[in-house]
Motif scaffolding. Structure first.
Motif, mmCIF file in Angstrom:
data_model
loop_
_atom_site.group_PDB
_atom_site.id
_atom_site.type_symbol
_atom_site.label_atom_id
_atom_site.label_comp_id
_atom_site.label_asym_id
_atom_site.label_seq_id
_atom_site.Cartn_x
_atom_site.Cartn_y
_atom_site.Cartn_z
ATOM 1 N N ALA A 157 0.847 -1.206 0.000
ATOM 2 C CA ALA A 157 0.000 0.000 0.000
ATOM 3 C C ALA A 157 0.876 1.247 0.000
ATOM 4 C CB ALA A 157 -0.928 -0.022 1.213
ATOM 5 N N ARG A 158 1.928 1.220 0.813
ATOM 6 C CA ARG A 158 2.791 2.406 0.880
ATOM 7 C C ARG A 158 3.473 2.648 -0.469
ATOM 8 N NH1 ARG A 158 7.689 1.803 4.074
ATOM 9 N NH2 ARG A 158 6.411 1.051 5.776
ATOM 10 N N ARG A 205 3.170 6.063 -5.940
ATOM 11 C CA ARG A 205 2.999 6.088 -7.404
ATOM 12 C C ARG A 205 4.333 6.064 -8.142
ATOM 13 N NH1 ARG A 205 -2.357 9.134 -8.922
ATOM 14 N NH2 ARG A 205 -3.542 8.635 -7.068
ATOM 15 N N PRO A 206 5.099 4.998 -8.004
ATOM 16 C CA PRO A 206 6.418 4.970 -8.654
ATOM 17 C C PRO A 206 6.287 4.719 -10.156
ATOM 18 C CG PRO A 206 5.994 2.901 -7.525
ATOM 19 C CD PRO A 206 4.786 3.759 -7.290
ATOM 20 N N LEU A 207 6.254 5.829 -10.893
ATOM 21 C CA LEU A 207 6.037 5.732 -12.344
ATOM 22 C C LEU A 207 7.082 4.854 -13.016
ATOM 23 C CD1 LEU A 207 4.993 9.243 -13.661
ATOM 24 C CD2 LEU A 207 3.622 7.177 -13.278
ATOM 25 N N HIS A 226 11.663 -9.073 -17.913
ATOM 26 C CA HIS A 226 12.138 -8.959 -16.522
ATOM 27 C C HIS A 226 11.016 -9.378 -15.591
ATOM 28 C CE1 HIS A 226 9.751 -5.290 -15.833
ATOM 29 N NE2 HIS A 226 10.069 -4.984 -17.078
ATOM 30 N N ALA A 227 11.357 -9.560 -14.327
ATOM 31 C CA ALA A 227 10.341 -9.924 -13.332
ATOM 32 C C ALA A 227 9.481 -8.686 -13.040
ATOM 33 C CB ALA A 227 11.018 -10.409 -12.065
ATOM 34 N N PRO A 228 8.232 -8.889 -12.580
ATOM 35 C CA PRO A 228 7.335 -7.748 -12.323
ATOM 36 C C PRO A 228 7.958 -6.743 -11.336
ATOM 37 C CG PRO A 228 6.148 -9.828 -12.191
ATOM 38 C CD PRO A 228 7.601 -10.171 -12.320
ATOM 39 N N SER A 229 8.068 -5.487 -11.763
ATOM 40 C CA SER A 229 8.828 -4.493 -10.993
ATOM 41 C C SER A 229 8.201 -4.193 -9.637
ATOM 42 C CB SER A 229 8.962 -3.201 -11.799
ATOM 43 O OG SER A 229 9.486 -3.486 -13.077
ATOM 44 N N LEU A 230 6.872 -4.052 -9.606
ATOM 45 C CA LEU A 230 6.241 -3.674 -8.333
ATOM 46 C C LEU A 230 6.447 -4.764 -7.287
ATOM 47 C CD1 LEU A 230 2.940 -2.030 -9.639
ATOM 48 C CD2 LEU A 230 4.788 -0.871 -8.416
ATOM 49 N N THR A 231 6.253 -6.019 -7.689
ATOM 50 C CA THR A 231 6.436 -7.114 -6.731
ATOM 51 C C THR A 231 7.886 -7.153 -6.262
ATOM 52 O OG1 THR A 231 4.871 -8.304 -8.115
ATOM 53 C CG2 THR A 231 5.893 -9.551 -6.360
ATOM 54 N N GLN A 232 8.816 -6.921 -7.173
ATOM 55 C CA GLN A 232 10.227 -6.917 -6.774
ATOM 56 C C GLN A 232 10.483 -5.844 -5.720
ATOM 57 O OE1 GLN A 232 13.458 -7.428 -9.714
ATOM 58 N NE2 GLN A 232 11.867 -7.180 -11.241
ATOM 59 N N ARG A 233 9.859 -4.687 -5.912
ATOM 60 C CA ARG A 233 10.104 -3.597 -4.956
ATOM 61 C C ARG A 233 9.493 -3.902 -3.594
ATOM 62 N NH1 ARG A 233 10.217 2.072 -8.346
ATOM 63 N NH2 ARG A 233 11.414 1.172 -10.069
ATOM 64 N N VAL A 234 8.309 -4.507 -3.617
ATOM 65 C CA VAL A 234 7.686 -4.878 -2.341
ATOM 66 C C VAL A 234 8.609 -5.861 -1.617
ATOM 67 C CG1 VAL A 234 5.733 -6.069 -1.271
ATOM 68 C CG2 VAL A 234 5.329 -4.486 -3.163
#
Ligand SMILES: Cc1ncc(COP(=O)(O)O)c(C=O)c1O
Length: 514
Positions: free
Chosen positions: A153-154, A159-161, A366-374
């Motif tokens: 959620a954070r 909103r990391p474009l 590449h691997a999904p960016s949002l999941t990687q960041r989480v």
């Protein structure tokens, strides 16, 4: 074409404010259904967004946005100065009332001729997370949802474009740094983030290594018995698998040198052999490294569950012994978090990273960016280490409960060894001449997943028994599950000695071929 008058049909549009679907969705559904079912004829004028909003007491923007979607989807069309009309193309061929949008299975046809060599995927049926004793699955009901949700959620609020465009094929920098730190703490591995390639689980790691390090037709050592799903990736890359026997010291290197001295690659599980559980001895480790050096070959170390040791000292991975940079280390988040994440990593020699990243990019970018960041934040905040600590305690108790249940409920039928105190599964060998494939099939009917040990062998004299997972089964469920397995063994009857078997790739149940 003259326009038809505004249809009285709108009167039947009933919006439900308490429904789960938004008002905008309900309007769109209503018009779509009217057009598809032929009730709204081509050329029929629809009320203006203002009139629709006024009649139904909704915000104008809701009506405007619903209409915009219907225009974009081709259900409605605008005529300058006259308003919106039901479009031609959709109403010309009204479809049958959409009773159900669920697609039925297409009729069976002959399989098209494919060029690919179909891998013998011995993974059917898939370990179902709801079945007792399913192998390869961590405790899914313990997934750290609240931390995962908070971090997600954070991140989304920020909103990391840059996470929405195409990312780095090697993986998100933050995640690679977090993995390097995790490897240092959990496995004693020293490596740089630059050496790490984020992959879609170990499976993709095996696939990429097979294609980067060998050519079709090259020989590769595989453990016998070994990981059938990994074997499938090697088959898909058209490598020539050479099964090398495993004993209590791990892979028999001398046998490998005898059978295929010039192999290009060896796929091994030195920390915790899959599935037998042995730890490769230091003697064998040195011999394996020595062979790789002399043969100019590579070693792919699949350390799939190295984080889990419940007794004794954790053993350093083969990677840490390697001075000649012959070992590629493969890790996964499937066992420490969940297989559904499809995230793992390869640690490769610095000079090889670009080639691996290029292959990864060619395969799936590449691997999904949002999941990687989480995941990077999850590790960075210490949540993975805390989760692992908790799971080690839980799995040690579940392992003990399974061993106790086997001792009590399956004495004389199954024999499970106490060592090693590691991993997420154990092997229970049959003490009676029963058919493990048939018993496994019977057990499935009783909601118990007991993978037949004989199917982990590619070619050699097979042992019979079961590979049983304990991580995703509660302690109190162990004894009933073992009782059902013992019943299944009795129902399956004695095995047909002398009849070879192997798994079929596309089966929906354990199958045997004569
Ligand atoms: C030997 C071995 N390697 C790797 C894995 C993990 O595979 P993945 O990361 O593709 O989910 C498993 C899971 O069962 C396994 O048994």
């Amino acid at each position: 074409m003259p326009s038809r008058p505004v249809s009285p049909l709108w009167n039947s549009l009933a919006l439900d404010r308490a429904a789960a679907r938004s008002l905008q969705d309900q309007i769109v559904d209503y018009f779509r259904a009217g057009v598809l079912e032929g009730r709204l004829k081509a050329g029929t004028r629809v009320p203006s967004s203002r009139a629709l909003a006024g009649d139904h007491g909704i915000a104008r923007i809701t009506a405007v946005q619903a209409y915009e979607r219907l225009v974009a989807e081709g259900y409605l069309a605008a005529r300058p100065g006259s308003g919106l009309f039901v479009a031609e193309s959709h109403s010309e061929r009204p479809l049958k009332p959409a009773v159900s949008t669920v697609r039925r299975a297409p009729p069976r046809r002959r399989a098209p001729a494919l060029e690919a060599r179909l891998p013998a995927l011995a993974m059917s049926p898939r370990p179902d997370e709801r079945l007792a004793l399913a192998t390869g699955i961590p405790a899914l009901d313990q997934f750290p949802w609240s931390d995962w949700a908070r971090i997600t959620a954070r991140l989304h609020r920020e909103r990391p474009l840059d996470a929405l465009g195409h990312g780095d094929p090697q993986g998100e920098r933050d995640l690679r740094e977090a993995i390097a730190e995790h490897l240092g703490a959990a496995r004693g591995i020293t490596c740089a983030a630059e050496q790490i390639l984020v992959v879609a689980g170990s499976q993709q790691g095996i696939d990429l290594a097979a294609r980067a390090l060998a050519r079709p037709g090259d020989a590769i050592w595989t453990e016998e018995p070994g990981y059938p799903v990994g074997r499938a990736a090697l088959d898909a890359a058209a490598l020539e698998r050479v099964p090398i026997p495993v004993d209590t010291e791990g892979l028999d290197v001398a046998a490998g040198v005898k059978r295929a001295p010039a192999a290009r690659l060896a796929l091994v599980t030195p920390s915790h052999h899959y599935p037998l559980g042995y730890t490769m001895s230091l003697r064998r480790r040195l011999a394996l490294l020595d062979w790789a050096e002399r043969a100019d070959a590579w070693i792919l170390e699949d350390d799939y569950d190295g984080e889990y040791r419940y007794g004794g000292r954790p053993l350093a991975p083969l990677y840490s012994l390697d001075r000649g940079h012959r070992v590629l280390y493969l890790g996964t988040f499937s066992k420490v978090l969940a297989p559904g994440l499809r995230l793992g990593y390869l640690v490769v020699p610095a000079g090889a990273v670009d080639a691996f990243a290029a292959l990864k990019a060619a395969s799936d970018r590449h691997a999904p960016s949002l999941t990687q960041r989480v995941l990077a934040r999850f590790i960075g905040e210490g949540r993975l280490a805390a989760h692992l600590r908790r799971m080690r305690g839980l799995y040690a108790r579940r392992r003990r409960a399974l061993l106790d249940a086997l001792g009590r409920e399956a004495a004389g039928v199954l024999h499970a060894s106490e060592a090693p105190e590691a991993g997420l599964h154990l092997v229970a060998r049959l003490a009676v001449p029963a058919d493990d494939v048939a018993a496994s099939r019977r057990a499935l009917e009783k909601r118990v997943y007991a993978a037949p040990l004989s199917t982990y062998f590619a070619e050699s004299e097979r042992e019979h028994g079961f590979v049983l997972g304990f991580a995703n089964t509660p302690e109190e469920a162990m004894a009933p599950a073992v009782r059902r397995l013992v019943e299944a063994i009795a129902e399956a009857g004695p095995r047909d000695l002398g009849r070879p078997r192997r798994m079929q790739g596309n089966s929906t149940a354990w199958r045997r071929t004569a």
